[in-house]
Design an enzyme around this catalytic site. Structure first.
Site, PDB file in Angstrom:
ATOM      1  N   GLY A 192       0.892  -1.264   0.106  1.00 45.09           N
ATOM      2  CA  GLY A 192      -0.040  -0.102  -0.075  1.00 45.09           C
ATOM      3  C   GLY A 192       1.016   1.276   0.003  1.00 45.09           C
ATOM      4  O   GLY A 192       2.138   1.282  -0.113  1.00 45.09           O
ATOM      5  N   GLY A 197       5.659   7.540   2.095  1.00 40.82           N
ATOM      6  CA  GLY A 197       6.409   6.555   1.413  1.00 40.82           C
ATOM      7  C   GLY A 197       5.378   5.036   1.331  1.00 40.82           C
ATOM      8  O   GLY A 197       4.361   5.236   1.793  1.00 40.82           O
ATOM      9  N   VAL A 199       4.267   0.812   1.991  1.00 48.50           N
ATOM     10  CA  VAL A 199       4.432  -0.039   3.018  1.00 48.50           C
ATOM     11  C   VAL A 199       4.615  -1.257   2.034  1.00 48.50           C
ATOM     12  O   VAL A 199       3.672  -1.695   1.253  1.00 48.50           O
ATOM     13  CB  VAL A 199       3.204  -0.333   3.577  1.00 48.50           C
ATOM     14  N   ASP A 310      -8.460   8.638  14.488  1.00 49.20           N
ATOM     15  CA  ASP A 310      -8.640   8.309  12.914  1.00 49.20           C
ATOM     16  C   ASP A 310      -9.424   6.951  12.645  1.00 49.20           C
ATOM     17  O   ASP A 310      -9.157   6.201  11.819  1.00 49.20           O
ATOM     18  CB  ASP A 310      -7.369   8.256  12.243  1.00 49.20           C
TER      19      ASP A 310
HETATM   20  P1  ADP Z   1      -0.209   6.716   6.060  1.00 50.07           P
HETATM   21  O1  ADP Z   1      -0.213   6.942   7.741  1.00 50.07           O
HETATM   22  O2  ADP Z   1       1.115   7.223   5.488  1.00 50.07           O
HETATM   23  O3  ADP Z   1      -1.493   6.714   5.463  1.00 50.07           O
HETATM   24  P2  ADP Z   1      -0.566   4.026   6.649  1.00 50.07           P
HETATM   25  O4  ADP Z   1      -0.110   3.317   7.766  1.00 50.07           O
HETATM   26  O5  ADP Z   1      -2.059   4.293   6.356  1.00 50.07           O
HETATM   27  O6  ADP Z   1       0.226   5.336   6.000  1.00 50.07           O
HETATM   28  O7  ADP Z   1      -0.284   2.737   5.481  1.00 50.07           O
HETATM   29  C1  ADP Z   1      -0.383   2.902   4.114  1.00 50.07           C
HETATM   30  C2  ADP Z   1      -0.988   1.828   3.356  1.00 50.07           C
HETATM   31  O8  ADP Z   1      -0.265   0.643   3.539  1.00 50.07           O
HETATM   32  C3  ADP Z   1      -2.363   1.527   4.137  1.00 50.07           C
HETATM   33  O9  ADP Z   1      -3.612   1.896   3.583  1.00 50.07           O
HETATM   34  C4  ADP Z   1      -2.361  -0.297   3.977  1.00 50.07           C
HETATM   35  O10 ADP Z   1      -2.901  -0.497   2.593  1.00 50.07           O
HETATM   36  C5  ADP Z   1      -0.987  -0.517   3.822  1.00 50.07           C
HETATM   37  N1  ADP Z   1      -0.512  -0.948   5.349  1.00 50.07           N
HETATM   38  C6  ADP Z   1      -0.273  -0.245   6.167  1.00 50.07           C
HETATM   39  N2  ADP Z   1       0.051  -1.021   7.304  1.00 50.07           N
HETATM   40  C7  ADP Z   1       0.153  -2.337   6.934  1.00 50.07           C
HETATM   41  C8  ADP Z   1       0.205  -3.543   7.699  1.00 50.07           C
HETATM   42  N3  ADP Z   1       0.607  -3.681   9.063  1.00 50.07           N
HETATM   43  N4  ADP Z   1       0.034  -4.789   7.130  1.00 50.07           N
HETATM   44  C9  ADP Z   1      -0.068  -4.928   5.673  1.00 50.07           C
HETATM   45  N5  ADP Z   1      -0.489  -3.534   5.111  1.00 50.07           N
HETATM   46  C10 ADP Z   1      -0.376  -2.220   5.340  1.00 50.07           C
END
Ligand code: ADP
Ligand code: MG
Ligand code: MG
Length: 539
Positions: A192, A197, A199, A310
């Site tokens: 994602g 950046g 993930v 959130d």
């Molecule tokens: P940001 O705070 O920059 O928005 P996120 O923590 O929401 O970042 O992570 C971005 C995306 O990455 C999420 O919407 C999800 O699709 C994916 N993602 C985040 N954390 C995980 C995780 N622990 N396992 C799998 N996918 C994840």
């Protein structure tokens, strides 16, 4: 042929294969590993402190080694066994619970019995000997349990700290402090995209453990002044220890990025499950199960004075077992008792009226957002946007007006009276009337009557829905936009200091759990283990 579809297939195949694990390959990789020599662990002896709860209960390796120590002295072993059996009793239900109760009384409370709790004295001893099935709960989970724990905290704990078991613990603590770099992991596909950046999935080379790695571009962080937020998110993730919130296992840096290595949640987020699978919405038994887990996670945050801010389906992720966790603590804030904030933070449709009107608020806003989320899981649209979101574009001001003034309507066929009731109670505009904000416990609402929360937290209730093991619940790699370069950013001493403060390496509890779960703990403790003489570097 379509190159991007092929790339995606290759990325998915490698990712799914890694999750399957390769025992032979792993064993080969582990051959060169060894614990640090005891002579190199002198400084950790003072740095680990003397806190019983942390050393013998919370840290998984500490708990295991303390138990191993106790098992060598019959009186201590009985005390430990009693605590385990009592724990099993607390989680048991129906006839099994009655049976467990009778067993405990016969085994531990009868003076003639081989495993009588001989460590007890005074009032606890008298109460224990006189216990019956009727007053079992009050006596056992109260006085007796506390007295047994107090006993273990005394002489046995002192002796443990002077034993070879504790020396072994210190070797593991020293090992835990090893520097972590990108070489520690294999990297797999992008899962994602975040604000700073991507993930991606990663795998620890030595253990085979899979994680998600959230990368934060250092230059982008500096350009957008996101450093403080990133550090807060890291500190919150590090502090929480709940099965319903993603855990942070490692924090490290590369030349270009800060990295958060977290629980891999590969079952997709709840927004995806509401809108992209079958008919819009989710089945009621699943909604209740997920909401019970979310509620427990939320209470855990609130108990530490952290407001999540959130809560929305998009931020709730499922793992491969179908259990869910809260993720993305990027907007969370710590508010010590009595402190409030008026900061406007959150996501449009989920924001509580008091946030929109900039009225001082605390944890209550999370319960409002949960109410909106339950509504959305049932109906497939949020309550203040309505079912015709596509036809009728609701702008920010109109949304705000509706959240502050309108009552939600329940026209969707899937709303039953209890579901409506819990949503309405979470969506009370007046904070002191809202469920979870009146000194009450949302878990007590009748909507949750099918959930045994102690069993839920212990992870023994099977999830109502299981993700398919061969499906990757993420966008195709080609559909995740790449980041552009950030130009014209240089780092100074202050930036470097912040990078160091962030990059603390392995986080104790998740790291120790990884060592145990993947078998490396047993392997490196094995006295007959033949390790190869040279320590290979990991490349
Ligand atoms: P940001 O705070 O920059 O928005 P996120 O923590 O929401 O970042 O992570 C971005 C995306 O990455 C999420 O919407 C999800 O699709 C994916 N993602 C985040 N954390 C995980 C995780 N622990 N396992 C799998 N996918 C994840
Ligand atoms: Mg996000
Ligand atoms: Mg975020």
């Amino acid at each position: 042929c379509d190159m991007s579809a092929l790339d995606n297939l290759v990325a998915n195949t490698a990712y799914l294969k890694a999750q399957g694990g390769d025992e032979k390959e792993l064993r080969k990789r582990r051959q060169s590993l060894a614990l640090p020599k005891p002579g190199n662990c002198v400084s950790v002896r003072t740095s680990v402190g003397q806190d019983f709860e942390s050393l013998c209960e919370l840290q998984p390796i500490g708990k295991k080694l303390f138990r191993n120590f106790l098992s060598e002295t019959p009186e201590y072993a009985v005390a430990a066994e009693f605590l385990d059996e009592l724990n099993d009793w607390e989680l048991a239900e129906g006839a099994a619970k009655d049976k467990a109760c009778t067993n405990i009384i016969n085994q531990f409370c009868k003076e003639g019995s081989k495993s009588f709790l001989s460590c007890l004295t005074g009032e606890a001893l008298e109460k224990c000997k006189a216990v019956t099935e009727k007053d079992f709960e009050v006596v056992m989970t109260g006085k007796v349990k506390e007295a047994v724990r107090e006993f273990l905290k005394g002489k046995p704990f002192m002796e443990y700290m002077l034993s070879p078991f504790f020396d072994k613990f210190l070797q593991w603590k020293q090992y835990e402090k090893q520097p972590i770099t990108e070489k520690y992991f294999y990297e797999f596909r992008t899962l994602g995209k975040g604000g700073f950046g991507e993930v991606c999935a990663v795998q620890v080379k030595n253990t085979g453990q899979m994680y998600a790695c959230k990368k934060l571009c250092k230059k982008r962080l500096k350009k957008k002044q996101g450093e403080k937020m990133a550090l807060m998110e890291k500190k919150f993730l590090e502090k929480v220890n709940s099965p319903f919130i993603v855990s942070l296992a490692y924090a490290f840096e590369t030349k270009s990025h800060l990295c958060l290595v977290m629980t891999l949640m590969n079952g997709g987020d709840l927004k995806y499950h509401i809108y992209n699978i079958g008919e819009k919405g989710i089945e009621m038994d699943r909604i209740i199960y997920y909401t019970a887990q979310i509620t427990t996670g939320m209470l855990h945050l609130h108990a530490m004075d952290i407001v999540y801010r959130d809560m929305k389906p998009e931020n709730v992720l499922l793992d491969s077992q179908g259990q869910c966790r809260l993720s993305d603590l990027g907007l969370a804030i710590e508010l010590p008792p009595g402190k409030t904030t008026t900061q406007k933070a959150g996501t449009g449709a989920y924001m509580a009226p008091e946030v929109l009107t900039e009225t001082p608020y605390r944890t209550e806003v999370d319960w409002w957002s949960l109410g909106v989320s339950i509504y959305e899981m049932v109906a497939g649209y949020t309550p203040f946007r309505g079912p015709d979101a596509k036809k009728e574009k609701v702008d920010k001001e109109e949304m705000k007006r509706r959240i502050i003034n309108d009552e939600p309507v329940f026209e969707h066929k899937n709303f039953d009276p209890l579901t409506k009731d819990i949503i309405l109670q979470f969506l009370k505009k007046k904070v002191d009337e809202r469920l979870g904000c009146k000194g009450d416990d949302p878990r007590k609402h009748e909507w949750f009557k099918s959930i045994n929360f102690a069993r839920l937290e212990a992870g023994v209730i099977p999830p109502p829905w299981l993700p398919k093991p061969n499906v990757v619940y993420a966008k195709d790699t080609g559909d995740i936009a790449e980041f552009s370069d950030v130009k014209g950013i240089e780092f100074n001493d202050k930036d470097e200091k912040f990078f160091k403060e962030f990059s603390t390496g392995a986080i104790s509890i998740p790291w120790q759990k990884e060592m145990i779960d993947t078998g490396l703990f047993d392997e490196l403790n094995d006295p007959h283990r033949k390790e190869s003489s040279s320590r290979l570097d990991l490349d």
